[in-house]
Design an enzyme around this catalytic site. Structure first.
Site, PDB file in Angstrom:
ATOM      1  N   GLU A  76      44.662  44.299  31.010  1.00  0.00           N
ATOM      2  CA  GLU A  76      44.713  45.250  31.949  1.00  0.00           C
ATOM      3  C   GLU A  76      46.173  45.945  31.987  1.00  0.00           C
ATOM      4  O   GLU A  76      46.341  47.065  32.616  1.00  0.00           O
ATOM      5  CB  GLU A  76      44.248  44.842  33.412  1.00  0.00           C
ATOM      6  N   HIS A  90      41.537  46.472  39.600  1.00  0.00           N
ATOM      7  CA  HIS A  90      42.453  45.611  40.312  1.00  0.00           C
ATOM      8  C   HIS A  90      42.952  46.557  41.752  1.00  0.00           C
ATOM      9  O   HIS A  90      43.795  46.509  42.202  1.00  0.00           O
ATOM     10  CB  HIS A  90      43.834  45.290  39.725  1.00  0.00           C
ATOM     11  N   ARG A  95      41.917  36.650  38.016  1.00  0.00           N
ATOM     12  CA  ARG A  95      43.055  37.057  36.863  1.00  0.00           C
ATOM     13  C   ARG A  95      42.070  37.224  35.712  1.00  0.00           C
ATOM     14  O   ARG A  95      41.106  36.462  35.188  1.00  0.00           O
ATOM     15  CB  ARG A  95      44.068  36.031  36.621  1.00  0.00           C
TER      16      ARG A  95
HETATM   17  P1  NAD Z   1      45.109  29.877  46.245  1.00  0.00           P
HETATM   18  O1  NAD Z   1      46.352  29.409  45.740  1.00  0.00           O
HETATM   19  O2  NAD Z   1      45.052  30.044  47.868  1.00  0.00           O
HETATM   20  O3  NAD Z   1      43.889  29.216  45.825  1.00  0.00           O
HETATM   21  C1  NAD Z   1      43.624  28.912  44.410  1.00  0.00           C
HETATM   22  C2  NAD Z   1      42.730  27.660  44.446  1.00  0.00           C
HETATM   23  O4  NAD Z   1      42.379  27.479  43.096  1.00  0.00           O
HETATM   24  C3  NAD Z   1      43.309  26.360  45.023  1.00  0.00           C
HETATM   25  O5  NAD Z   1      42.502  25.802  45.962  1.00  0.00           O
HETATM   26  C4  NAD Z   1      43.625  25.362  43.884  1.00  0.00           C
HETATM   27  O6  NAD Z   1      43.317  24.110  44.119  1.00  0.00           O
HETATM   28  C5  NAD Z   1      42.303  26.072  42.896  1.00  0.00           C
HETATM   29  N1  NAD Z   1      42.589  25.604  41.596  1.00  0.00           N
HETATM   30  C6  NAD Z   1      43.707  25.438  40.794  1.00  0.00           C
HETATM   31  N2  NAD Z   1      43.495  25.088  39.374  1.00  0.00           N
HETATM   32  C7  NAD Z   1      42.243  24.917  39.316  1.00  0.00           C
HETATM   33  C8  NAD Z   1      41.161  24.675  38.664  1.00  0.00           C
HETATM   34  N3  NAD Z   1      41.744  24.455  37.173  1.00  0.00           N
HETATM   35  N4  NAD Z   1      39.847  24.694  38.835  1.00  0.00           N
HETATM   36  C9  NAD Z   1      39.486  25.106  39.860  1.00  0.00           C
HETATM   37  N5  NAD Z   1      40.178  25.318  41.014  1.00  0.00           N
HETATM   38  C10 NAD Z   1      41.595  25.496  40.620  1.00  0.00           C
HETATM   39  O7  NAD Z   1      45.063  31.408  45.828  1.00  0.00           O
HETATM   40  P2  NAD Z   1      44.384  32.584  46.452  1.00  0.00           P
HETATM   41  O8  NAD Z   1      45.147  33.276  47.433  1.00  0.00           O
HETATM   42  O9  NAD Z   1      42.841  32.149  46.928  1.00  0.00           O
HETATM   43  O10 NAD Z   1      44.338  33.389  45.237  1.00  0.00           O
HETATM   44  C11 NAD Z   1      43.227  32.968  44.007  1.00  0.00           C
HETATM   45  C12 NAD Z   1      43.660  34.119  42.756  1.00  0.00           C
HETATM   46  O11 NAD Z   1      43.221  35.521  43.259  1.00  0.00           O
HETATM   47  C13 NAD Z   1      45.035  34.272  42.686  1.00  0.00           C
HETATM   48  O12 NAD Z   1      45.563  33.051  41.868  1.00  0.00           O
HETATM   49  C14 NAD Z   1      45.437  35.797  42.164  1.00  0.00           C
HETATM   50  O13 NAD Z   1      45.224  35.464  40.722  1.00  0.00           O
HETATM   51  C15 NAD Z   1      43.889  36.213  42.471  1.00  0.00           C
HETATM   52  N6  NAD Z   1      44.124  37.593  43.231  1.00  0.00           N
HETATM   53  C16 NAD Z   1      43.667  38.455  43.043  1.00  0.00           C
HETATM   54  C17 NAD Z   1      43.837  39.687  43.818  1.00  0.00           C
HETATM   55  C18 NAD Z   1      42.995  40.989  43.492  1.00  0.00           C
HETATM   56  O14 NAD Z   1      43.396  42.153  44.120  1.00  0.00           O
HETATM   57  N7  NAD Z   1      41.937  41.162  42.740  1.00  0.00           N
HETATM   58  C19 NAD Z   1      44.614  39.698  44.895  1.00  0.00           C
HETATM   59  C20 NAD Z   1      45.168  38.587  45.174  1.00  0.00           C
HETATM   60  C21 NAD Z   1      45.072  37.410  44.420  1.00  0.00           C
END
Ligand code: NAD
Length: 331
Positions: free
Chosen positions: A262, A294, A233
């Site tokens: 964005e 994105h 994000r």
């Molecule tokens: P997820 O919930 O499976 O994993 C997120 C991880 O981050 C978890 O393991 C959590 O413990 C960890 N986390 C939370 N707070 C933290 C902190 N302060 N420091 C370090 N780690 C921390 O999520 P995901 O499915 O892996 O997705 C991750 C992110 O990717 C989403 O939140 C979303 O914003 C982004 N995303 C982007 C796209 C894109 O097209 N660019 C698509 C999907 C998701």
């Protein structure tokens, strides 16, 4: 069942129409994003279906509830754009697609790394102009390099596996260590140590703890010449600090699929307009910055999973008020 879509793109229409299966489902698509203004024009429906840049504020939640809408279905994983407390207060159920092809996003992170490193985007243009010189295209081996992964959830895990496969030393930071990844060779460290790796890739959610995680102070702790990748994000990065880091050479490569402001830019064709956002213009002026709009999630496989899970979420919430996939239910 009536579902009103916001921020709908042609591919959303195509996939949802193709996969809806049930002729009694009425799908209404709006290209506009959901805001307080557009919510005021909303027709009564069972659910709204929103995406990453729709602004589901407390006021929007009140407006949805007043129109008899009971479900906010996010067709994405992140939910930082929804006021969950306000949704709860207004009796709205909120669901998302917690995991859809995390490999799609992880592979895009790799694409950004590969392009920035081996400069294939420049080589492509050069060769088309019959310039076969290699000057300026020097890259480095990924094999043996240290990779810092912040957040090892679904996407971070897929990314770690890819980078292990390339022979990288994968170091991670997360609130909870993933034992399976540790067994594969990933090591967990405090954030400070992750900042000292050759390539840092962000895969944690955006929340109050992580907003501007990458700022002037954390950038100053990075290895000089670091490559920074953000497919998570935009708000994780303080853009002005990253611009300073690029100018000073502290950051040697930046690959971003997400950007803090964005919502005013991405998913739109603005080729005929004057961009008012000076920070994105400055970022676009660096030759060592690669920006995609994105698109990390944008594969056939991922969109199919997003569509089927979203339709299933709404169907289950309407029928039983609950979801079998607990991770998908936010409120
Ligand atoms: P997820 O919930 O499976 O994993 C997120 C991880 O981050 C978890 O393991 C959590 O413990 C960890 N986390 C939370 N707070 C933290 C902190 N302060 N420091 C370090 N780690 C921390 O999520 P995901 O499915 O892996 O997705 C991750 C992110 O990717 C989403 O939140 C979303 O914003 C982004 N995303 C982007 C796209 C894109 O097209 N660019 C698509 C999907 C998701």
């Amino acid at each position: 069942m009536k579902i009103v879509f916001f921020s709908a793109q042609p591919y959303d229409k195509e996939f949802f129409k193709r996969l809806q299966g049930n002729a009694s489902v009425e799908l209404i698509f709006h290209e506009a994003s959901l805001t307080e203004k557009t919510a005021s024009f909303l027709e009564p429906a069972d659910a709204v279906c929103v995406f990453v840049n729709d602004q589901v504020t407390a006021r929007v939640c009140e407006m949805l509830a007043a129109r008899g809408i009971g479900i906010i279905a996010l067709r994405c994983a992140g939910f930082n754009n929804v006021d969950l407390e306000a949704a709860r207060k207004n009796g709205l159920r909120v669901c998302r697609v917690p995991a859809y092809s995390p490999e799609a996003v992880a592979e895009h992170a790799l694409a950004l790394i590969m392009t920035l490193n081996r400069k294939t985007h420049k080589a492509y243009n050069r060769v088309r102009e019959q310039n076969f010189s290699l000057n300026g295209l020097l890259g480095f081996n990924l094999h043996g390099r240290s990779i810092g992964v912040i957040g090892t959830g679904n996407i971070g895990t897929a990314f770690c596996k890819i980078m292990l496969g390339l022979g990288c030393r994968v170091k991670a930071f997360d609130l909870i260590a993933n034992k399976d990844l540790e067994a594969m060779g990933v090591t967990y460290h405090p954030l400070m140590e992750i900042l000292q790796t050759d390539i840092i890739s962000l895969h944690c959610p955006l929340n109050e703890q992580t907003r501007h995680l990458i700022n002037a102070e954390t950038i100053s702790m990075m290895k000089k010449g670091v490559m920074l990748i953000n497919t998570s994000r935009g708000g994780l990065i303080e853009t002005s600090s990253v611009i300073q880091g690029l100018k000073s050479g502290q950051i040697a490569y930046l690959g971003i699929d997400v950007y803090e402001q964005e919502e005013h830019l991405f998913f739109k064709d603005l080729s005929d307009t004057v961009i008012q956002d000076d920070e994105i213009q400055r970022l676009m002026s660096f030759s060592n910055v690669l920006i995609t709009a994105h698109q990390a999630f944008f594969t056939e496989d991922a969109i199919t999973q997003i569509t089927t899970t979203t339709l299933n979420n709404i169907d289950q919430l309407l029928k039983s008020g609950n979801l079998t996939n607990r991770a998908a239910l936010l409120v």
